[in-house]
Design a protein around this motif. Structure first.
Motif, PDB file in Angstrom:
ATOM      1  N   TYR A 112      10.309  -9.230  -1.900  1.00  0.00           N
ATOM      2  CA  TYR A 112       9.823  -8.910  -3.235  1.00  0.00           C
ATOM      3  C   TYR A 112      10.687  -7.817  -3.846  1.00  0.00           C
ATOM      4  O   TYR A 112      11.496  -7.184  -3.151  1.00  0.00           O
ATOM      5  CB  TYR A 112       8.346  -8.489  -3.226  1.00  0.00           C
ATOM      6  CG  TYR A 112       8.011  -7.302  -2.357  1.00  0.00           C
ATOM      7  CD1 TYR A 112       7.517  -7.479  -1.073  1.00  0.00           C
ATOM      8  CD2 TYR A 112       8.157  -6.005  -2.833  1.00  0.00           C
ATOM      9  CE1 TYR A 112       7.200  -6.398  -0.275  1.00  0.00           C
ATOM     10  CE2 TYR A 112       7.837  -4.912  -2.042  1.00  0.00           C
ATOM     11  CZ  TYR A 112       7.362  -5.118  -0.763  1.00  0.00           C
ATOM     12  OH  TYR A 112       7.042  -4.046   0.024  1.00  0.00           O
TER      13      TYR A 112
ATOM     14  N   ARG B 120       7.309 -11.234  -6.438  1.00  0.00           N
ATOM     15  CA  ARG B 120       7.664 -11.784  -5.131  1.00  0.00           C
ATOM     16  C   ARG B 120       8.759 -12.832  -5.270  1.00  0.00           C
ATOM     17  O   ARG B 120       8.999 -13.381  -6.347  1.00  0.00           O
ATOM     18  CB  ARG B 120       6.426 -12.399  -4.468  1.00  0.00           C
ATOM     19  CG  ARG B 120       5.351 -11.381  -4.257  1.00  0.00           C
ATOM     20  CD  ARG B 120       4.177 -11.896  -3.454  1.00  0.00           C
ATOM     21  NE  ARG B 120       3.119 -10.898  -3.448  1.00  0.00           N
ATOM     22  CZ  ARG B 120       3.130  -9.816  -2.691  1.00  0.00           C
ATOM     23  NH1 ARG B 120       4.127  -9.598  -1.865  1.00  0.00           N
ATOM     24  NH2 ARG B 120       2.142  -8.944  -2.746  1.00  0.00           N
TER      25      ARG B 120
ATOM     26  N   TYR C  75       7.302  -5.956   7.476  1.00  0.00           N
ATOM     27  CA  TYR C  75       7.227  -4.623   6.897  1.00  0.00           C
ATOM     28  C   TYR C  75       8.623  -4.028   6.866  1.00  0.00           C
ATOM     29  O   TYR C  75       9.361  -4.075   7.815  1.00  0.00           O
ATOM     30  CB  TYR C  75       6.316  -3.680   7.680  1.00  0.00           C
ATOM     31  CG  TYR C  75       6.306  -2.360   6.983  1.00  0.00           C
ATOM     32  CD1 TYR C  75       7.199  -1.364   7.331  1.00  0.00           C
ATOM     33  CD2 TYR C  75       5.490  -2.169   5.873  1.00  0.00           C
ATOM     34  CE1 TYR C  75       7.244  -0.180   6.615  1.00  0.00           C
ATOM     35  CE2 TYR C  75       5.531  -0.999   5.165  1.00  0.00           C
ATOM     36  CZ  TYR C  75       6.408  -0.003   5.536  1.00  0.00           C
ATOM     37  OH  TYR C  75       6.460   1.162   4.818  1.00  0.00           O
TER      38      TYR C  75
ATOM     39  N   THR D  89      11.326  -1.002   4.677  1.00  0.00           N
ATOM     40  CA  THR D  89      11.466   0.031   3.666  1.00  0.00           C
ATOM     41  C   THR D  89      12.000  -0.576   2.375  1.00  0.00           C
ATOM     42  O   THR D  89      12.451  -1.717   2.352  1.00  0.00           O
ATOM     43  CB  THR D  89      12.437   1.098   4.168  1.00  0.00           C
ATOM     44  OG1 THR D  89      13.665   0.455   4.507  1.00  0.00           O
ATOM     45  CG2 THR D  89      11.896   1.797   5.403  1.00  0.00           C
ATOM     46  N   LEU D  90      11.943   0.188   1.317  1.00  0.00           N
ATOM     47  CA  LEU D  90      12.511  -0.216   0.040  1.00  0.00           C
ATOM     48  C   LEU D  90      13.934   0.313  -0.076  1.00  0.00           C
ATOM     49  O   LEU D  90      14.220   1.423   0.372  1.00  0.00           O
ATOM     50  CB  LEU D  90      11.686   0.366  -1.116  1.00  0.00           C
ATOM     51  CG  LEU D  90      10.310  -0.219  -1.376  1.00  0.00           C
ATOM     52  CD1 LEU D  90       9.630   0.545  -2.506  1.00  0.00           C
ATOM     53  CD2 LEU D  90      10.405  -1.688  -1.726  1.00  0.00           C
TER      54      LEU D  90
END
Lengths: 112, 112
Positions: free
Chosen positions: B32, B51, B97, B99-100
């Motif tokens: 996303y 997304r 999961y 990180t950005l």
């Protein structure tokens, strides 16, 4: 509303000093992050934590360490501050079930 | 290596017009993409998430598109106002999961 607070808005330290930056969130979020933001370089991830006492290195961990003794608090430590660590430091948190990161107001650190 | 590009030049537009900001990425398959707004001296604030299987998302005057073939997201603000002046950051997250990773941001200036 989620609230992420950082211990100081502005900080001036001398080269070689040990510096503690603290971040506290009030929404029981599992995940917390420390970034630094510099002009022309954007936001860069230093360290993050998935849970109490857990930590993972981000993209630029050198010269930094972190501590997460309680779920709500994530500390960034500069063991021996250097002038190239002058920057804006931003903390963020996110629930493990969500994707949105909530940022604190930032700490502008000047190392002389 | 993974790369996120946002126009480094400020975008200047007149009040009432539509602002369009671009986020391009390479060597990345994001789950996303998010857009954040950042005001000077403050932490980023989440605006929208889209997304990889969504083409478009809207929220009030904001619209985001996501083209995974072009590896590009466009962020639109319709009927722009001087209060929309800020830096806008795009951020990508990988699968599972993760990180950005943030782009460097584009500054938007809306003139009355």
């Amino acid at each position: 509303d989620v609230k992420v607070t950082q211990s100081s808005r502005y900080l001036v330290k001398r080269t070689g000093e040990k510096v503690f930056l603290e971040c506290v969130q009030d929404m029981d979020h599992e995940n917390m992050f420390w970034y630094r933001q510099d002009p022309g370089l954007g936001l860069r991830l230093i360290y993050f934590s998935y849970d109490v006492k857990m930590k993972e290195k981000g993209d630029i961990p050198e010269g930094y360490s972190v501590s997460r003794e309680k779920k709500e608090r994530f500390s960034l430590i500069l063991e021996s501050a250097s002038t190239n660590q002058t920057s804006m430091y931003l903390c963020a948190s996110v629930s493990g079930l969500q994707e949105t990161q909530y940022f604190g107001p930032g700490t502008r650190l000047l190392v002389l | 290596s993974q790369k996120i590009e946002q126009n480094s030049e400020a975008l200047n537009i007149q009040e009432g017009k539509t602002a369009t900001l671009t986020c391009n990425y390479t060597n990345y398959s994001p789950a996303y993409l998010q857009w954040y707004r950042q005001d000077p001296g403050r932490g980023p604030v989440f605006l929208l998430l889209i997304r990889e299987n969504e083409k478009e998302k809207r929220k009030e005057r904001l619209k985001v598109t996501f083209d995974t073939t072009l590896k590009q997201s466009l962020f639109h603000i319709t009927a722009s106002q001087p209060a929309d002046s800020a830096t806008y950051l795009c951020a990508l997250a990988g699968w599972g999961y993760s990180t950005l990773t943030f782009g460097k941001g584009t500054m938007l200036l809306v003139s009355p």
